[in-house]
Write an enzyme that holds these catalytic residues in place. Structure first.
Site, PDB file in Angstrom:
ATOM      1  N   GLY A 145     -43.753  32.470  16.188  1.00 52.88           N
ATOM      2  CA  GLY A 145     -43.373  31.966  14.879  1.00 52.88           C
ATOM      3  C   GLY A 145     -41.884  31.698  14.797  1.00 52.88           C
ATOM      4  CB  CYS A 146     -39.912  29.517  12.569  1.00 54.45           C
ATOM      5  SG  CYS A 146     -40.709  29.876  10.983  1.00 54.45           S
ATOM      6  CE1 TYR A 147     -37.388  33.385   7.828  1.00 50.74           C
ATOM      7  CE2 TYR A 147     -39.714  33.212   7.287  1.00 50.74           C
ATOM      8  CZ  TYR A 147     -38.390  33.064   6.919  1.00 50.74           C
ATOM      9  OH  TYR A 147     -38.071  32.601   5.669  1.00 50.74           O
ATOM     10  CB  ALA A 150     -34.471  33.409  14.151  1.00 51.63           C
TER      11      ALA A 150
END
Length: 342
Positions: A145-147, A150
């Site tokens: 996922g994107c979160y 990061a």
């Protein structure tokens, strides 16, 4: 390489098309739909006029089996039910949804509130955090996922080297509205997001178990995290700011040494030792993840800042990076864009 995209009309699908268009190893891109068969893609997206003036195709097992790689950029709950019936001996699947990330399908059902994929199919999926995972022989890759991308890229070196106390980890993350997809809703309405920042899914975000699972996978430490997510009035980008106590005797130099140990030869992770500011602008449109840390000697805590483009490093770019690694191409192939700073 013959490539297919299921879910091409979403934001992640559009980014896949943009990046794959200039990938030297890709000879064709087939776009699939479950509802718009026969519609010209450029009629839906006029910015692709003259580039993709061909009709969307129906999803069939025969059509999929003719392709080398298929990216699924679908809403959660779709690919987990679709892919088991499309799997074949030839095609590699890279899933950008969350359907195949959580190894315990009961966790998926709890956090996503959707029917999970079969456990046997989830077991085959390799979690594709590109800087930390080998995908050499994988037939199914679960794109992170994107979160989590990061967060994990910024924290894993420090946790792996036992430099911070993971039991007291607090993560505050903010995303552009494109992370919510292209389906209109009250929560993403222009009038409710412009000049406003909002917190959502407090202590209930579906990326919490994904982050915890990956930390346990790569460090051997299993700890719950505090993770908060916010929508900010911008189109794309994520900034994740994490806070943790330092272990005894750890210095800022030790933290940067850990990043150097793990990322010195990773082209898409940039460590900003002397940054006076860190902004999502500096990675927009690219596959970069920029990281900066700052030690507060007063509290013996460290602030860890990470920025990515949620649609590229957090989705399509990392998926292509995983494709490159899977097929033995240069990791940067198709992903050398200069950031769109303004």
């Amino acid at each position: 390489m013959k490539v297919g995209i299921i879910g091409a009309t979403g934001y992640g699908g559009l980014e896949l098309i943009r990046l794959l268009h200039n990938h030297s190893k890709v000879t064709s891109i087939t776009l699939f739909t479950s509802s718009d068969e026969g519609v010209l893609f450029s009629d839906k997206y006029p910015h692709l006029k003259g580039l993709y003036d061909f009709p969307l195709k129906a999803i069939t097992k025969q059509a999929i089996a003719e392709l080398d790689v298929v990216f699924t950029s679908t809403p959660s709950g779709v690919s987990g039910q679709l892919l088991p019936d499309l799997a074949n001996e030839h095609t590699v699947f890279i899933d950008l949804s969350g359907d195949l990330r959580l190894k315990n399908i009961a966790d998926y059902e709890t956090w996503y509130n959707k029917k999970p994929a079969p456990q046997s199919f989830v077991d085959q999926a390799v979690y594709g955090l590109a800087e930390w995972q080998q995908t050499n022989d994988a037939k199914i890759i679960a794109n992170p996922g994107c979160y989590p991308t990061a967060v994990l890229l910024s924290l894993l070196p420090l946790l792996k080297e036992n430099l911070i106390d993971g039991s007291q980890l607090i993560i505050d993350a903010k995303s552009g509205i494109s992370g919510s997809g292209n389906k209109p809703s009250q929560g993403t309405h222009f009038t409710e997001n412009t000049e406003a920042t909002s917190i959502y899914k407090v202590n209930k975000h579906q990326h919490i178990p994904e982050i915890e699972q990956a930390i346990a996978m790569y460090t051997g430490e299993s700890q719950p995290i505090t993770f908060s997510t916010h929508l900010v009035p911008m189109i794309r980008g994520i900034i994740a700011t994490s806070y943790a106590p330092l272990k005894d005797g750890v210095t800022e130099a030790d933290l940067y040494a850990a990043y150097d140990k793990h990322y010195a030869h990773k082209p898409f992770v940039r460590i900003l030792a002397d940054a006076t500011r860190v902004s999502t602008n500096q990675v927009r449109g690219t596959n970069f993840c920029d990281i900066h840390v700052n030690v507060d000697a007063r509290t013996n805590r460290v602030t860890i800042v990470s920025v990515i483009d949620n649609l590229v490093k957090g989705a399509a770019g990392q998926a292509i990076q995983n494709m490159n690694a899977r097929f033995g191409y240069d990791e940067t192939e198709g992903l050398t864009q200069v950031p769109v700073f303004i």
